[in-house]
Design an enzyme around this catalytic site. Sequence first.
Site, mmCIF file in Angstrom:
data_model
loop_
_atom_site.group_PDB
_atom_site.id
_atom_site.type_symbol
_atom_site.label_atom_id
_atom_site.label_comp_id
_atom_site.label_asym_id
_atom_site.label_seq_id
_atom_site.Cartn_x
_atom_site.Cartn_y
_atom_site.Cartn_z
ATOM 1 N N ARG A 49 6.158 8.794 -6.278
ATOM 2 C CA ARG A 49 6.754 10.135 -6.383
ATOM 3 C C ARG A 49 5.728 11.182 -6.788
ATOM 4 N NH1 ARG A 49 8.649 12.385 -10.679
ATOM 5 N NH2 ARG A 49 9.334 10.496 -11.715
ATOM 6 N N TYR A 103 12.957 28.671 12.072
ATOM 7 C CA TYR A 103 13.666 27.394 12.137
ATOM 8 C C TYR A 103 14.949 27.526 11.295
ATOM 9 C CZ TYR A 103 15.034 22.699 11.003
ATOM 10 O OH TYR A 103 15.784 21.580 10.805
ATOM 11 N N ASP A 175 4.442 28.891 8.796
ATOM 12 C CA ASP A 175 4.807 27.580 9.340
ATOM 13 C C ASP A 175 4.065 27.436 10.666
ATOM 14 O OD1 ASP A 175 6.047 25.507 10.763
ATOM 15 O OD2 ASP A 175 8.000 25.878 9.867
ATOM 16 N N LYS A 200 6.869 16.522 13.686
ATOM 17 C CA LYS A 200 6.762 16.949 15.089
ATOM 18 C C LYS A 200 5.428 16.474 15.675
ATOM 19 C CE LYS A 200 10.467 19.133 13.761
ATOM 20 N NZ LYS A 200 11.743 18.476 13.797
HETATM 21 N N1 PLP Z 1 9.649 24.052 10.834
HETATM 22 C C1 PLP Z 1 9.926 24.040 12.151
HETATM 23 C C2 PLP Z 1 9.275 25.059 13.046
HETATM 24 C C3 PLP Z 1 10.804 23.086 12.682
HETATM 25 O O1 PLP Z 1 11.073 23.100 13.992
HETATM 26 C C4 PLP Z 1 11.401 22.151 11.807
HETATM 27 C C5 PLP Z 1 12.342 21.126 12.311
HETATM 28 O O2 PLP Z 1 12.738 21.133 13.457
HETATM 29 C C6 PLP Z 1 11.099 22.209 10.442
HETATM 30 C C7 PLP Z 1 10.205 23.164 9.998
HETATM 31 C C8 PLP Z 1 11.708 21.238 9.472
HETATM 32 O O3 PLP Z 1 11.044 20.019 9.547
HETATM 33 P P1 PLP Z 1 11.660 18.613 9.090
HETATM 34 O O4 PLP Z 1 12.769 18.286 10.021
HETATM 35 O O5 PLP Z 1 10.487 17.695 9.170
HETATM 36 O O6 PLP Z 1 12.155 18.780 7.702
#
Ligand code: PLP
Length: 388
Positions: A49, A103, A175, A200
């Site tokens: 953790r 997202y 992001d 991803k």
């Molecule tokens: N950021 C983007 C651009 C995403 O497309 C996603 C999920 O689809 C996330 C963050 C969240 O990621 P996670 O599903 O690994 O928590």
Amino acid sequence: MDIRKKMATLAVHGSGHQSVMGAVGFPIFQSANFLYAGETNYHELRYIRLNNTPNHEMLHETLKELEKGDAALVTGSGMAAITTALLTALRAGDHLLAQPVLYGGTHTFIAHDLERHGVRHGFIDPDDPDKWEAALTPATRAVYVESVANPLLDVLDLDRVVAFAKHHGIMTIIDNTLPYPVNYNPLSHGFDVVVHSCTKYLNGHSDIVAGAIVGARAFVDKCKETLDHLGGSLDPHACFLLARGIKTLPLRMEAHNRNAQQVAELLATHPAVRMVRYPGLPTDPAHDRAKRWFRGFGGIVTFELRGGAEEADRFTKSLTIPLFAPSLGGVESLVTLPALTCHAGMPSEERRRIGISDFLIRMSVGIEDPEDLVSDLSRALDGFVCVK
Ligand code: PLP
């Protein structure tokens, strides 16, 4: 220097090959705890953790190199990275500026969870940087954007975001999941903090969820302390899978970039398609910006067919290669309707207001043979036109 080659070497070796007992592959340290070695600080105790097993540390080195930061922290999911970075950067009474199309999970976290914890937010107009100043409040501490916004693939004026934030002394968090480090390195363009869903492209095989925060050492250390308490750490086995996936990232990215371009070109000329968004199309509103900053245009294509939800449903069911599933960035092609999956948590009026219709289709273009993909899509689209 050929950046892609450099990236390929970094992806395979990180900051240098680390061998344990001569093993070429880095082993999985599947142990929750480690022998006490005189640590005097809680955060240095060796415990899964606390995000510091050899599998975590090896990934921190690799991710830091790929994203050109001082330090990196791997997390239990992309959302764990995003929430940890935001909760570390902000406290009750602060104000956050964000891009309106994000997202869905991030959007909901900012609009609802952060608000509950006393952090207010406002949105910047992506098309009009001259209006950003008016969105500032004396409590604004950070601006949060996506390098390519999911799912509409808008690209903000990223240089302007950095200049605006520097001018006002606020932090920038970005992001970078969709362009991934192969196509774009935000820290080299002045952003302060990068977050990723490593679920991803970085992992690339649709078999784990993981995330990462990369930035200056002092901020990443603070994020580690937050994450140590929140508990969103990545299991060593998932660390191993992520480290293995990263080794082929640059190779996979070449295929994603190339295949998505071909898919987008087909969609752009097909009479059954009402609109298509892909930054690699010269007619796309994001093209000039993407060309200026990115080394590739990415693997996601978003589009609408003529007709509505029924047509979108019939089309997705008639595809034989792409799977009808949420998420993105794996080796296999996926199609989804964001209104049903990644953006289902948003109120429908809000979703429609920002341009995500109920029949918008997002395709994560995989690394299959591009001719097979294009012929599968053409067949499905042609059938669609005939039925109409
Ligand atoms: N950021 C983007 C651009 C995403 O497309 C996603 C999920 O689809 C996330 C963050 C969240 O990621 P996670 O599903 O690994 O928590």
